[in-house]
Design an enzyme around this catalytic site. Sequence first.
Site, PDB file in Angstrom:
ATOM      1  N   ARG A  99      55.206  21.937  19.428  1.00 12.83           N
ATOM      2  CA  ARG A  99      56.247  22.286  20.389  1.00 12.83           C
ATOM      3  C   ARG A  99      55.923  23.563  21.146  1.00 12.83           C
ATOM      4  NH1 ARG A  99      58.282  20.035  23.856  1.00 12.83           N
ATOM      5  NH2 ARG A  99      58.446  18.331  22.347  1.00 12.83           N
ATOM      6  N   LYS A 134      61.064  38.136  39.154  1.00  8.44           N
ATOM      7  CA  LYS A 134      62.106  37.189  38.735  1.00  8.44           C
ATOM      8  C   LYS A 134      61.483  36.186  37.763  1.00  8.44           C
ATOM      9  CE  LYS A 134      64.686  37.774  43.020  1.00  8.44           C
ATOM     10  NZ  LYS A 134      65.139  37.162  44.286  1.00  8.44           N
ATOM     11  N   LYS A 166      63.314  49.742  47.452  1.00  8.96           N
ATOM     12  CA  LYS A 166      64.178  48.682  47.964  1.00  8.96           C
ATOM     13  C   LYS A 166      65.454  49.285  48.557  1.00  8.96           C
ATOM     14  CE  LYS A 166      63.655  44.644  46.463  1.00  8.96           C
ATOM     15  NZ  LYS A 166      63.807  43.349  45.776  1.00  8.96           N
ATOM     16  N   GLU A 199      61.122  48.412  51.568  1.00  5.34           N
ATOM     17  CA  GLU A 199      61.883  47.294  52.139  1.00  5.34           C
ATOM     18  C   GLU A 199      62.698  47.771  53.336  1.00  5.34           C
ATOM     19  OE1 GLU A 199      64.221  44.514  49.506  1.00  5.34           O
ATOM     20  OE2 GLU A 199      65.888  45.507  50.506  1.00  5.34           O
ATOM     21  N   ASP A 221      62.857  42.049  54.745  1.00 10.59           N
ATOM     22  CA  ASP A 221      63.768  41.277  53.902  1.00 10.59           C
ATOM     23  C   ASP A 221      64.834  40.553  54.723  1.00 10.59           C
ATOM     24  OD1 ASP A 221      64.694  40.498  51.269  1.00 10.59           O
ATOM     25  OD2 ASP A 221      66.403  41.817  51.607  1.00 10.59           O
TER      26      ASP A 221
END
Length: 283
Positions: A99, A134, A166, A199, A221
């Site tokens: 597995r 992410k 950012k 950004e 962005d």
Amino acid sequence: MKEYEELLDQFITNALLEDIGTGDHTSLSTIPSGKQGSARLIIKEEGVLAGIEVALAIFRRVDSELSVSVHIGDGAKVSYGDIALTVSGSIYSILVAERLVLNTMQRMSGIASTTSRIVSKLEGTGTRVLDTRKTTPNLRFLEKKAVAIGGGVNHRFGLYDMILIKDNHVDYAGGIKNALEAAREYLKTKSLSLEIEIEVRNIAELEEVIEAGGADRILLDNFDYDTLKTAVKMIDGRYATEASGGIVEDDIIRYAECGVDYISMGALTHSVKSLDMSLKAIR
């Protein structure tokens, strides 16, 4: 970043502990002790294979006496019915490893397959696809490896190997100029050599970055196509450019045609479908 081998060792240790616990009581109760056998890892849909090296490490950890023959390597295109590897030895050991091998290879192969498909679409445009942070906690090193196997480019691994300013950083720092100046001073003070990416959310912020200087890459962005084209023309090769913000596979060519160097896609790792495969006993 810790060495890949150390991360892999930790991953296998924790994953086996999670799965085995006090023992595989099903196999212990049904399979005679010491019984030997073989199994094949069979591909059940078209895609790009990834995770063979990880599978070998898992088999070695579970039982160093298992013999594994690899028939298809990482990065190869596979189709239904292909046999990626054959493993022989203790049946109990094969079932214990089954597995974890499948879960890892299915996930990695799904990521590599999606990445490869997007890379093919971008061929000839000069634009490359980037992954993001992410990722699944504690699986980032494998998910990013799968992106690379699929032909994509790894963005920063974590918070420590690049400065990426950012929108929240800009707002908390009191503006773009303040954020860039503080970042450059920090690198100087700490004697660090890291790229700086910033950004921007609109043309006005882009103008501020160009005026302030000191960045290596500009992240554009959530720009629409026309604004993105304008931004790339304004930058005029002075900085590397990256487009981001909910970009999906169906739209990626239009973004690439705007002239950006990179397109970053969280979807490479956060919402891919695993590639179907199974480990079947050879009778």
